[in-house]
Design a protein around this motif. Structure first.
Motif, PDB file in Angstrom:
ATOM      1  N   LEU A  68       0.835  -1.201   0.000  1.00  0.00           N
ATOM      2  CA  LEU A  68       0.000   0.000   0.000  1.00  0.00           C
ATOM      3  C   LEU A  68       0.868   1.249   0.000  1.00  0.00           C
ATOM      4  O   LEU A  68       0.598   2.198  -0.739  1.00  0.00           O
ATOM      5  CB  LEU A  68      -0.928  -0.015   1.216  1.00  0.00           C
ATOM      6  CG  LEU A  68      -1.807   1.212   1.409  1.00  0.00           C
ATOM      7  CD1 LEU A  68      -2.749   1.416   0.226  1.00  0.00           C
ATOM      8  CD2 LEU A  68      -2.584   1.098   2.714  1.00  0.00           C
ATOM      9  N   TYR A  80      -5.426   7.222  -0.396  1.00  0.00           N
ATOM     10  CA  TYR A  80      -6.120   5.937  -0.283  1.00  0.00           C
ATOM     11  C   TYR A  80      -7.347   5.920  -1.196  1.00  0.00           C
ATOM     12  O   TYR A  80      -7.571   4.962  -1.934  1.00  0.00           O
ATOM     13  CB  TYR A  80      -6.530   5.662   1.170  1.00  0.00           C
ATOM     14  CG  TYR A  80      -7.255   4.355   1.328  1.00  0.00           C
ATOM     15  CD1 TYR A  80      -6.557   3.171   1.509  1.00  0.00           C
ATOM     16  CD2 TYR A  80      -8.639   4.294   1.268  1.00  0.00           C
ATOM     17  CE1 TYR A  80      -7.226   1.957   1.627  1.00  0.00           C
ATOM     18  CE2 TYR A  80      -9.312   3.089   1.385  1.00  0.00           C
ATOM     19  CZ  TYR A  80      -8.604   1.932   1.558  1.00  0.00           C
ATOM     20  OH  TYR A  80      -9.270   0.734   1.656  1.00  0.00           O
ATOM     21  N   LEU A  83      -7.106   5.094  -4.941  1.00  0.00           N
ATOM     22  CA  LEU A  83      -6.902   3.724  -5.414  1.00  0.00           C
ATOM     23  C   LEU A  83      -8.252   3.072  -5.680  1.00  0.00           C
ATOM     24  O   LEU A  83      -9.188   3.213  -4.889  1.00  0.00           O
ATOM     25  CB  LEU A  83      -6.119   2.911  -4.378  1.00  0.00           C
ATOM     26  CG  LEU A  83      -4.727   3.441  -4.034  1.00  0.00           C
ATOM     27  CD1 LEU A  83      -4.144   2.678  -2.852  1.00  0.00           C
ATOM     28  CD2 LEU A  83      -3.804   3.362  -5.236  1.00  0.00           C
ATOM     29  N   ASP A  85     -10.791  -0.403  -6.646  1.00  0.00           N
ATOM     30  CA  ASP A  85     -10.964  -1.744  -6.074  1.00  0.00           C
ATOM     31  C   ASP A  85      -9.920  -2.729  -6.572  1.00  0.00           C
ATOM     32  O   ASP A  85      -9.395  -3.533  -5.795  1.00  0.00           O
ATOM     33  CB  ASP A  85     -12.357  -2.295  -6.401  1.00  0.00           C
ATOM     34  CG  ASP A  85     -13.464  -1.620  -5.622  1.00  0.00           C
ATOM     35  OD1 ASP A  85     -13.172  -0.790  -4.739  1.00  0.00           O
ATOM     36  OD2 ASP A  85     -14.638  -1.933  -5.901  1.00  0.00           O
ATOM     37  N   GLN A  87      -6.863  -2.150  -7.691  1.00  0.00           N
ATOM     38  CA  GLN A  87      -5.564  -1.848  -7.085  1.00  0.00           C
ATOM     39  C   GLN A  87      -5.512  -2.324  -5.632  1.00  0.00           C
ATOM     40  O   GLN A  87      -4.531  -2.937  -5.211  1.00  0.00           O
ATOM     41  CB  GLN A  87      -5.271  -0.348  -7.156  1.00  0.00           C
ATOM     42  CG  GLN A  87      -5.003   0.155  -8.555  1.00  0.00           C
ATOM     43  CD  GLN A  87      -4.978   1.669  -8.601  1.00  0.00           C
ATOM     44  OE1 GLN A  87      -5.949   2.334  -8.223  1.00  0.00           O
ATOM     45  NE2 GLN A  87      -3.861   2.221  -9.080  1.00  0.00           N
ATOM     46  N   LEU A  88      -6.554  -2.034  -4.873  1.00  0.00           N
ATOM     47  CA  LEU A  88      -6.570  -2.433  -3.467  1.00  0.00           C
ATOM     48  C   LEU A  88      -6.609  -3.960  -3.320  1.00  0.00           C
ATOM     49  O   LEU A  88      -5.967  -4.510  -2.433  1.00  0.00           O
ATOM     50  CB  LEU A  88      -7.741  -1.768  -2.734  1.00  0.00           C
ATOM     51  CG  LEU A  88      -7.555  -0.264  -2.516  1.00  0.00           C
ATOM     52  CD1 LEU A  88      -8.854   0.383  -2.054  1.00  0.00           C
ATOM     53  CD2 LEU A  88      -6.432   0.007  -1.524  1.00  0.00           C
ATOM     54  N   ARG A  89      -7.330  -4.642  -4.190  1.00  0.00           N
ATOM     55  CA  ARG A  89      -7.355  -6.109  -4.159  1.00  0.00           C
ATOM     56  C   ARG A  89      -5.957  -6.662  -4.432  1.00  0.00           C
ATOM     57  O   ARG A  89      -5.509  -7.598  -3.766  1.00  0.00           O
ATOM     58  CB  ARG A  89      -8.356  -6.644  -5.185  1.00  0.00           C
ATOM     59  CG  ARG A  89      -8.683  -8.120  -5.002  1.00  0.00           C
ATOM     60  CD  ARG A  89      -9.798  -8.626  -5.922  1.00  0.00           C
ATOM     61  NE  ARG A  89     -10.949  -7.740  -5.972  1.00  0.00           N
ATOM     62  CZ  ARG A  89     -11.309  -7.012  -7.031  1.00  0.00           C
ATOM     63  NH1 ARG A  89     -10.607  -7.061  -8.154  1.00  0.00           N
ATOM     64  NH2 ARG A  89     -12.369  -6.233  -6.995  1.00  0.00           N
ATOM     65  N   PHE A  93      -6.159  -6.114   0.022  1.00  0.00           N
ATOM     66  CA  PHE A  93      -7.382  -5.738   0.724  1.00  0.00           C
ATOM     67  C   PHE A  93      -8.538  -6.628   0.282  1.00  0.00           C
ATOM     68  O   PHE A  93      -8.743  -6.833  -0.913  1.00  0.00           O
ATOM     69  CB  PHE A  93      -7.763  -4.284   0.407  1.00  0.00           C
ATOM     70  CG  PHE A  93      -7.008  -3.258   1.184  1.00  0.00           C
ATOM     71  CD1 PHE A  93      -7.563  -2.653   2.296  1.00  0.00           C
ATOM     72  CD2 PHE A  93      -5.734  -2.879   0.796  1.00  0.00           C
ATOM     73  CE1 PHE A  93      -6.864  -1.694   3.010  1.00  0.00           C
ATOM     74  CE2 PHE A  93      -5.027  -1.928   1.494  1.00  0.00           C
ATOM     75  CZ  PHE A  93      -5.597  -1.332   2.608  1.00  0.00           C
ATOM     76  N   THR A  98     -11.458  -2.964   2.187  1.00  0.00           N
ATOM     77  CA  THR A  98     -11.494  -1.810   1.285  1.00  0.00           C
ATOM     78  C   THR A  98     -12.578  -0.840   1.733  1.00  0.00           C
ATOM     79  O   THR A  98     -12.351   0.368   1.825  1.00  0.00           O
ATOM     80  CB  THR A  98     -11.753  -2.271  -0.166  1.00  0.00           C
ATOM     81  OG1 THR A  98     -10.638  -3.038  -0.618  1.00  0.00           O
ATOM     82  CG2 THR A  98     -11.967  -1.097  -1.102  1.00  0.00           C
ATOM     83  N   ARG A 102     -12.175   2.988   3.127  1.00  0.00           N
ATOM     84  CA  ARG A 102     -12.843   4.108   2.466  1.00  0.00           C
ATOM     85  C   ARG A 102     -13.737   4.873   3.435  1.00  0.00           C
ATOM     86  O   ARG A 102     -13.792   6.103   3.409  1.00  0.00           O
ATOM     87  CB  ARG A 102     -13.644   3.605   1.271  1.00  0.00           C
ATOM     88  CG  ARG A 102     -12.751   3.194   0.123  1.00  0.00           C
ATOM     89  CD  ARG A 102     -13.506   3.128  -1.180  1.00  0.00           C
ATOM     90  NE  ARG A 102     -12.546   2.870  -2.233  1.00  0.00           N
ATOM     91  CZ  ARG A 102     -12.615   1.859  -3.072  1.00  0.00           C
ATOM     92  NH1 ARG A 102     -13.617   1.006  -2.995  1.00  0.00           N
ATOM     93  NH2 ARG A 102     -11.687   1.698  -3.991  1.00  0.00           N
TER      94      ARG A 102
END
Length: 116
Positions: A68, A80, A83, A85, A87-89, A93, A98, A102
């Motif tokens: 991250l 944050y 980014l 979904d 990218q976070l996955r 995350f 996620t 958020r």
């Protein structure tokens, strides 16, 4: 009444209070002792790191947190939220983490949560 800071003394007091009310917790504390006081830097990055630590190993959470930081540095509510979904996955995350991140970021930006 303003919130009390977590110190060794306030943690001990809280543990004694809970142990007086819960014999199972009293037994656990008697056997294992109090949990450690881990020093952490206050702020959004630490709260996101704690979210990542839920229900996974600390090593796994640390690896995701490091990814991250590579994707969103400095880590702020704005970076944050920048980014998506996917990218976070890829960072590590889950869908729920996620959403927690958020919600936290928006609460800070909207002024509903003052970390000070």
């Amino acid at each position: 009444m303003p919130p009390e800071s977590l110190t060794n003394e306030s943690l001990s007091h809280g543990l004694r209070t809970l142990a007086d009310r819960d014999p199972d917790l009293a037994q656990i504390l008697g056997t294992l002792g109090p949990p450690p006081m881990w020093a952490r830097e206050p702020g959004f990055p630490t709260l996101v790191h704690i979210i990542l630590e839920q229900q996974v190993s600390l090593a796994s959470a640390r690896a995701a947190y490091d990814r991250l930081l590579l994707a969103a540095s400095p880590l702020t509510p704005d970076s944050y939220l920048g980014l998506d979904d996917t990218q976070l996955r890829a960072i590590g995350f889950s869908r729920q983490k996620t959403a927690y991140g958020r919600h936290l970021a928006r609460a800070i930006l909207d002024g509903r949560l003052d970390l000070g």
